[in-house]
Each structure stands twice: as C-alpha cells, then as structure tokens.
Design an enzyme around this catalytic site. Structure first.
Site, PDB file in Angstrom:
ATOM      1  CG  HIS A   9      -0.187   0.009   2.531  1.00 10.14           C
ATOM      2  ND1 HIS A   9       0.363   1.144   3.085  1.00 10.14           N
ATOM      3  CD2 HIS A   9       0.109  -0.999   3.379  1.00 10.14           C
ATOM      4  CE1 HIS A   9       0.956   0.836   4.222  1.00 10.14           C
ATOM      5  NE2 HIS A   9       0.826  -0.455   4.432  1.00 10.14           N
ATOM      6  CD  GLU A  82       1.956  -5.604   7.813  1.00  8.76           C
ATOM      7  OE1 GLU A  82       2.084  -6.807   7.462  1.00  8.76           O
ATOM      8  OE2 GLU A  82       2.763  -4.709   7.490  1.00  8.76           O
TER       9      GLU A  82
END
Length: 199
Positions: A9, A82
């Site tokens: 990201h 994550e």
C-alpha cells in the site's frame, strides 16, 4: 502461467509518523500515499489484470482502488492483512527498539523471537495463511494465463517472498517500500520465479 504482482500500500498516516502499524491500527493514506498509488497505477497501465485481490485494511483497499481506477472489482481477503504486532501495535518504532533492543537487529527491524514479547502473530502463522491463499490461486487459475494484482502490506509481502524463495533468515530481507512492486511467476508445475522485489 500466473503472473502475480504484489504491491505494498501507499504511505499511510502511521507510516508518515514512524508508528508500527499492524492489523490493529488502520490509518488512511496520506496525500503522498495517494500520489504513490496513482503513479503505480500508471506504471501498471500497460497490463490488463484478470483479477485483483486486496487486504481488507483501509490503506490497502484505498491503494487498490486508486491503482485500478475503479475499473475492476476487488476481492478482499483477510489472509492478506498485515502482521498483528500485538501490544506493540500503534507505538513509535524508535521507542520500541530502545525498550526492547535485544529483539531488534542492526537495521532496526525486530527479529522473529519478538513474537514472544509482543504477543501478536508469528512468522509461521502468517506464512501458513499465505500458503493457503497461494494454493487457492493455483487451483483457480493454473489452467489459464492470468495477470493478478494483490495489494497487501510490508511485513506480509516480506514473509510471503521469504517462504516462496526458501529464505530461512527472514531478518535479512527488508520490507518492500510503499507501493513497491514485486513480481512472481507461477507455472503449471508449481515452480515459482521471482522477477523483481519492491521495484
């Protein structure tokens, strides 16, 4: 042949403040992060993606939406989230490395044994989730040539590449940069080729 494009990201608000941001902390992209995602979308523009997957966390979903310019459905998969840093999530990296110096290496990155302290995810646990995701991709797409975009996170992509390439000392591999592109090729005999990392 499956061509797999792994993208971290763009810069998030926590990234900009050097805050350890795992799966519990979910801040949006900064203006720079949105710009990074836009530039990455332009880099990937010559490609046509057959499928797009993303972590369900906000910063990854925003990045995937910008890269695809809303032109393709995005499948959100929790296996791409994550790493959970447990009680460390949300703290400044510098303060953690000072307080728990024995669990950080010379590059100021924490080592695998830190899971015993932060009580979050383990490397092996995340890699097992990613192995399940990869097996699913093989089952669905191995009979066709496919370009697949996956937007995920720094530690997740690092651990992903580590286990695919047989890297046993994970601490020597740096996390990819924000919007860094990693390309993997998977052939129909399950051989995996790494073309580049965090380009």
């Amino acid at each position: 042949m499956i061509n797999l494009y792994l993208v971290r990201h763009g810069q998030s608000e926590a990234n900009a403040q050097a805050i350890l941001q795992g799966s519990q902390i979910d801040t949006p992209l900064t203006p720079l992060g949105r710009q990074q995602a836009q530039i990455t979308g332009e880099k990937l523009l010559p490609l046509t993606f057959d499928h797009t997957y993303s972590s369900p966390l906000l910063r990854a979903g925003e990045t995937a939406s910008i890269i695809t310019a809303g032109q393709q459905p995005i499948t959100f998969d929790p296996r791409l989230r994550e790493f959970d840093y447990g009680i460390w999530d949300g703290y400044k990296l510098n303060s953690l490395s000072q307080k728990y110096s024995e669990y950080f290496n010379d590059m100021n990155r924490f080592i695998a044994e830190a899971s015993n302290i932060h009580q979050g995810d383990t490397y092996a646990g995340i890699q097992e989730q990613l192995r399940s995701f990869m097996d699913e991709l093989f089952t669905r797409y191995q009979a066709q040539d496919s370009n697949i975009l996956v937007v995920s996170h720094g530690m997740t992509i690092k651990l992903w590449v580590s286990f695919l390439m047989g890297v046993t000392n994970h601490d020597i591999l740096m996390e990819p940069a924000n919007t860094g592109i990693t390309r993997l090729r998977l052939d129909d005999t399950h051989h995996i080729y790494l073309d580049y990392y965090s380009k």
